[in-house]
Design a protein around this motif. Structure first.
Motif, short mmCIF file in Angstrom:
data_model
loop_
_atom_site.label_atom_id
_atom_site.label_comp_id
_atom_site.label_asym_id
_atom_site.label_seq_id
_atom_site.Cartn_x
_atom_site.Cartn_y
_atom_site.Cartn_z
N LEU A 48 0.83 -1.20 0.00
CA LEU A 48 0.00 0.00 0.00
C LEU A 48 0.86 1.25 0.00
O LEU A 48 0.61 2.19 -0.76
CB LEU A 48 -0.91 0.00 1.24
N MET A 49 1.90 1.26 0.83
CA MET A 49 2.77 2.42 0.90
C MET A 49 3.49 2.64 -0.42
O MET A 49 3.64 3.78 -0.88
CB MET A 49 3.79 2.21 2.04
N GLU A 50 3.92 1.57 -1.05
CA GLU A 50 4.59 1.68 -2.35
C GLU A 50 3.62 2.21 -3.41
O GLU A 50 4.01 3.03 -4.27
CB GLU A 50 5.16 0.33 -2.76
N GLU A 51 2.37 1.78 -3.34
CA GLU A 51 1.36 2.26 -4.29
C GLU A 51 1.10 3.75 -4.10
O GLU A 51 1.02 4.52 -5.07
CB GLU A 51 0.06 1.48 -4.10
N LEU A 52 0.99 4.19 -2.85
CA LEU A 52 0.75 5.60 -2.57
C LEU A 52 1.92 6.47 -3.01
O LEU A 52 1.75 7.62 -3.42
CB LEU A 52 0.49 5.80 -1.08
N ALA A 53 3.13 5.93 -2.91
CA ALA A 53 4.33 6.70 -3.27
C ALA A 53 4.59 6.70 -4.77
O ALA A 53 5.38 7.52 -5.26
CB ALA A 53 5.54 6.14 -2.53
N ALA A 54 3.94 5.81 -5.51
CA ALA A 54 4.23 5.66 -6.93
C ALA A 54 4.02 6.96 -7.71
O ALA A 54 4.73 7.25 -8.67
CB ALA A 54 3.39 4.54 -7.53
N THR A 55 3.02 7.73 -7.30
CA THR A 55 2.74 9.00 -7.98
C THR A 55 3.29 10.20 -7.22
O THR A 55 2.98 11.35 -7.55
CB THR A 55 1.22 9.17 -8.15
N ARG A 56 4.10 9.93 -6.22
CA ARG A 56 4.69 10.99 -5.39
C ARG A 56 6.18 10.74 -5.27
O ARG A 56 6.64 10.14 -4.29
CB ARG A 56 4.04 11.01 -3.99
#
Length: 374
Positions: free
Chosen positions: A242-250
Motif C-alpha cells: 500500500l505504501m509503495e502504491e501511494l508513493a508511486a505518484t509521489r
C-alpha cells in the motif's frame, strides 16, 4: 546457582542488546539466565526483524484451537527458579505456569503492558480475561509507570512490581550516529535524490494502526506549503505494498522497506522530524537518539511508550487525531520555526539519553534479584 528463563514466542532484533546485558548482570551475581523462543511467524519474516540468540534455546510451537499457541518449553521452565513470560492471552504455556505459581511449585513473572493498549473493547472478554490472570503471578515487570498503575489497581502489590522503562540500544544508536560523516549524508541525499532541506522520516512497522494513508494525506498538505518537503518511509509489514502504491505518484516520498543499523541511522539523520501519526511505540526512543522530535496524534491506541513524548517539549501530540490538516499544520509550523525546532531536537535527545537499554537492564536485573531474594 539460581536459574532464570524468559520464554517468548519471537526473538526480535531490537531486544538482543537487552538480553545480552541482562545475562551479564545476572551472571555477576551467580544467576544463570537463558531465553526460550520459537521460529518467527510469517509477519515477522516479512519484517526481517528477528534474530537467533546463540546461548538461547529454540523450541517448537504448536497452533491450537481458538488461536492459542503452545511453546514447548515447559520442561525447561520447570528447571528454573524464576520463569518470566509475556502477558499474552494466546500463549497456552502461560496458563500451566500460572497454575504452577498459584500452587507454589514455581515462581512466575509477567513481562508486559498490563493491558492491551490497542484493544477496541477495553471491557470486553479478552481484557477481562487478561485482568483475571494479571494477579496470578509472583512478580511483574512493567513497561512504564502506566503499567504499574494499572496492575496496582487490580490489587497486585506494588512491592512486587518492577518498572523497567522499555528502551532500545540508544548507546549503540549514538555510536552509529557518531560514525556518520557529513560526506556520507551528502551521498545518501544524492542516492535518494533529495534536493530540499525539509525532510520527515517514518521508521517502523507498516500495518493498519500506523495510519499510513493518513500520513500520506497529511504529507500532501505539507508538500503544498513546503515545496521541498520529502518523506522517507523505512519499514516492513503487510501494508508495504500500500505504501509503495501511494508513493508511486509521489516521487518525493521515498519508500525503502526494512532498514536496520547504520543504514537506518543515516536515513534518520537526513530528517528534522519523526512523523508517526498512528501508533507510537519504541521508535520514539530511536528518534530521540537521532535528535528527532516525534509528531504524533492523540490516537487512542498508542503503546505505553507514548508516555515518553512530552507535548510541545520533545514532540507534538496533535489533539484532533482524525484531522490530517491539523497534523500537517503542526509539522509545517515546526519546519518554518527553526528556533522552536532546535529546542525540541535538544529535548528529544535528552529524553533518549535517559532511556537506555543499560538502565532498562539494570532495573530489570534488580527486579530479578528481588524476586529471587538474592
Amino acid at each position: 546457582m539460581k536459574r532464570v528463563s524468559y520464554i517468548f514466542p519471537t526473538s526480535h532484533h531490537y531486544r538482543l542488546p537487552f538480553h545480552e546485558r541482562l545475562r551479564e548482570l545476572l551472571a555477576a551475581r551467580g544467576v544463570d539466565y537463558t531465553v526460550i523462543y520459537c521460529d518467527p511467524g510469517e509477519e515477522n519474516v516479512k519484517k526481517r526483524d528477528t534474530v537467533d540468540i546463540a546461548w538461547g534455546q529454540k523450541v517448537s510451537c504448536s497452533r491450537l484451537p481458538g488461536g492459542l499457541v503452545y511453546q514447548h518449553g515447559l520442561r525447561a521452565a520447570l528447571k528454573c527458579d524464576l520463569v518470566i513470560v509475556q502477558q499474552e492471552n494466546n500463549l497456552a504455556l502461560n496458563y500451566l505456569l500460572n497454575l504452577a505459581s498459584m500452587v507454589g511449585v514455581r515462581q512466575v513473572a509477567y513481562f508486559g503492558h498490563g493491558r492491551n493498549f490497542q484493544s477496541r473493547a477495553p471491557n470486553g472478554s479478552a481484557e477481562r480475561w487478561k485482568r483475571f490472570w494479571a494477579t496470578k503471578v509472583d512478580w511483574w515487570f512493567g513497561y512504564t509507570n502506566e503499567t504499574r498503575r494499572h496492575v496496582e489497581a487490580l490489587g497486585f502489590s506494588s512491592e512486587r512490581i518492577t518498572v523497567f522503562n522499555n528502551a532500545v540500544d540508544t548507546s549503540g544508536v549514538r555510536a552509529l550516529i557518531n560514525a556518520v560523516t557529513p560526506a556520507r549524508l551528502v551521498a545518501r541525499r544524492n542516492e535518494l535524490n533529495i534536493e530540499g532541506e525539509h525532510v520527515g522520516v517514518f521508521v517502523g512497522g507498516l500495518y493498519a494502526d500506523k495510519r499510513l494513508a493518513f500520513l500520506v494525506d497529511a504529507a500532501d498538505r505539507i508538500r503544498a506549503r513546503v515545496r521541498d518537503f520529502t518523506l522517507i518511509v523505512a519499514g516492513g509489514g503487510d501494508q508495504l505494498p500500500l505504501m509503495e502504491e501511494l508513493a508511486a505518484t509521489r516521487p518525493w516520498i521515498k519508500v525503502l522497506g526494512p532498514r536496520f543499523g547504520a543504514d537506518k541511522v543515516e536515513l534518520m539523520l537526513l530528517a528534522q522530524l519523526f512523523l508517526m501519526p498512528g501508533l507510537v511505540g519504541l521508535g520514539v526512543v530511536d528518534a530521540g537518539a537521532a535528535r528527532l522530535p516525534t509528531v504524533t496524534t492523540a490516537f487512542p491506541y498508542h503503546s505505553p511508550e507514548i508516555a515518553y513524548v512530552e507535548n510541545d517539549v520533545n514532540g507534538v501530540i496533535v489533539n484532533d487525531w482524525e484531522d490530517p490538516q491539523a497534523y500537517a499544520e503542526a509539522v509545517i509550523e515546526l519546519l518554518k520555526n527553526p528556533a522552536r525546532l532546535a529546542e525540541m531536537r535538544a529535548a528529544a535527545e535528552r529524553m533518549a539519553q535517559d532511556l537506555t537499554v543499560e538502565s532498562m537492564s539494570d532495573r530489570f536485573a534488580e527486579g530479578v534479584f528481588q524476586a529471587l531474594g538474592v
